[in-house]
Structure formats: structure tokens, C-alpha cells
Motif scaffolding. Structure first.
Motif, PDB file in Angstrom:
ATOM      1  N   GLU A 106       3.912   1.725   7.598  1.00 51.69           N
ATOM      2  CA  GLU A 106       4.577   3.003   7.354  1.00 51.69           C
ATOM      3  C   GLU A 106       6.014   2.819   6.885  1.00 51.69           C
ATOM      4  O   GLU A 106       6.685   1.871   7.273  1.00 51.69           O
ATOM      5  N   SER A 108       9.892   4.242   6.899  1.00 51.97           N
ATOM      6  CA  SER A 108      10.689   4.963   7.891  1.00 51.97           C
ATOM      7  C   SER A 108      12.126   5.061   7.403  1.00 51.97           C
ATOM      8  O   SER A 108      12.502   4.480   6.391  1.00 51.97           O
ATOM      9  N   LYS A 112      11.977   6.665   3.732  1.00 47.29           N
ATOM     10  CA  LYS A 112      11.256   7.940   3.850  1.00 47.29           C
ATOM     11  C   LYS A 112      12.095   9.065   3.249  1.00 47.29           C
ATOM     12  O   LYS A 112      11.583   9.912   2.534  1.00 47.29           O
ATOM     13  N   ASN A 120       2.947  12.937   4.193  1.00 43.96           N
ATOM     14  CA  ASN A 120       3.171  12.150   5.394  1.00 43.96           C
ATOM     15  C   ASN A 120       2.078  11.146   5.728  1.00 43.96           C
ATOM     16  O   ASN A 120       1.918  10.780   6.869  1.00 43.96           O
ATOM     17  N   THR A 121       1.336  10.669   4.756  1.00 42.86           N
ATOM     18  CA  THR A 121       0.373   9.619   5.052  1.00 42.86           C
ATOM     19  C   THR A 121       0.876   8.303   4.483  1.00 42.86           C
ATOM     20  O   THR A 121       1.639   8.282   3.521  1.00 42.86           O
ATOM     21  N   VAL A 122       0.451   7.207   5.089  1.00 41.77           N
ATOM     22  CA  VAL A 122       0.911   5.887   4.659  1.00 41.77           C
ATOM     23  C   VAL A 122       0.558   5.639   3.196  1.00 41.77           C
ATOM     24  O   VAL A 122       1.403   5.230   2.404  1.00 41.77           O
ATOM     25  N   ASP A 125       2.686   7.652   0.900  1.00 42.36           N
ATOM     26  CA  ASP A 125       4.038   7.092   0.824  1.00 42.36           C
ATOM     27  C   ASP A 125       4.092   5.968  -0.209  1.00 42.36           C
ATOM     28  O   ASP A 125       5.024   5.890  -1.004  1.00 42.36           O
TER      29      ASP A 125
END
Length: 182
Positions: A106, A108, A112, A120-122, A125
């Protein structure tokens, strides 16, 4: 309508020597070592082979101080992540950029916030990151640019041997995107 060609391919290390211009080899050597160097050579060899297959003529390359590959007659972009490479090219002057990334964790904090696309999903992203990097490569910008990204292109997620990858290809103008299989 102009066509931008692209290839996504898994690296295989069967071939150890490539007939590439000295400028390309030196560029790869200055940026990578070990396996990453081999993968970079593989990517550029794929680019040269695909370009000559599609256009029936040789590609010439040099590099800007920002490391963006340039040619007087073609536009190209190259990316690799782990053992996957992505290349794109067009015969003519277009602002194009490509990026491929292994999906591995993920995002962060500041990363982000930099993406700030509300997804908001890996995997999303990583797709957003690839879109950003492809746009930045196409326009020869800094990765830290705060300029709004106006992505025009294609995105994909793919799975190769249990590993997921995100891919994005950007072009500032309206074009057809054509995947090449070689």
C-alpha cells in the motif's frame, strides 16, 4: 489517426548480448547494475526490434540530461519493474510516456497525497501512480511536480506468474494505441 505502439513483456535472460548503440548501453550502465542492467538492455533491445519490425527502418536514439530518450524522427518511452518491461514508440514527434509497476504494497503518507485521486485500493493506487509517471515522462517533468495530471491513454492491470502489475501509456494528443506482439 496517428498510432502509438506498445509492448509489455516479461524479461527472459536467455540472450546475454545485444547489438545496441553505445549511447544506449552507456545510458543503461549509468542508471542500473546487476539484473536491472540486464533488464534495461532487454527493454531497449525490445524497443529497437519492435520499431524496426513495425516501420521497416532503424531507430536512432540519444538521451536528454533528464534521461528521457530522444530521436530525430520518433518518440519513445521505456519502463521496467522487477522482471517486466514496457516500451512504447511512434514514428513522429509526440509526447508519449509509459510506466509499469509491480503491485507489492500500500501507498501511504505523501505518496497517497500526491496521487489524491480518491481511489482507495492497492491496485488502483499503482494504476494512478503509473498514470502519473507516464504523463511526467511524456512531458519531461519532475516527479515532484504539483501540476494537475491530465492523463490521456490506456491503463491495464496484468498478472504474470502470480505477480500483479499496473501499466499506463500516455500521449498528449488523440491517437490509436496498438499493442504489438513479438
Amino acid at each position: 489517426m496517428q498510432k502509438v505502439y506498445y509492448i509489455i513483456k516479461k524479461f527472459n535472460d536467455e540472450k546475454t548480448e545485444y547489438d545496441l548503440p553505445t549511447a544506449v548501453i552507456e545510458h543503461c550502465k549509468s542508471r542500473h547494475s546487476g539484473n536491472a542492467f540486464k533488464i534495461s538492455l532487454f527493454a531497449y533491445n525490445l524497443l529497437f526490434d519492435a520499431y524496426s519490425t513495425v516501420y521497416k527502418k532503424a531507430l536512432t536514439l540519444d538521451f536528454l540530461p533528464s534521461n528521457k530518450p530522444i530521436s530525430n524522427g520518433a518518440s519513445v518511452s521505456v519502463s521496467h519493474s522487477k522482471n517486466v518491461v514496457a516500451v512504447c514508440f511512434v514514428d513522429g514527434q509526440e509526447n508519449i510516456g509509459v510506466d509499469v509497476q509491480e503491485v507489492k504494497g500500500e501507498f501511504s503518507g505523501n505518496l497517497k497525497k500526491l496521487l489524491n485521486d480518491g481511489v482507495n485500493t492497492v491496485v488502483n493506487d499503482y494504476v494512478s501512480w503509473c498514470k502519473r509517471e507516464a504523463y511526467i515522462k511524456a512531458n519531461d517533468l519532475s516527479m515532484l511536480t504539483k501540476k494537475k495530471i491530465e492523463f490521456k491513454g490506456v491503463t491495464k492491470t496484468l498478472e504474470l506468474n502470480g505477480t500483479y502489475y499496473a501499466f499506463a501509456l500516455h500521449c498528449n494528443n488523440v491517437v490509436d494505441f496498438v499493442e504489438v506482439k513479438i
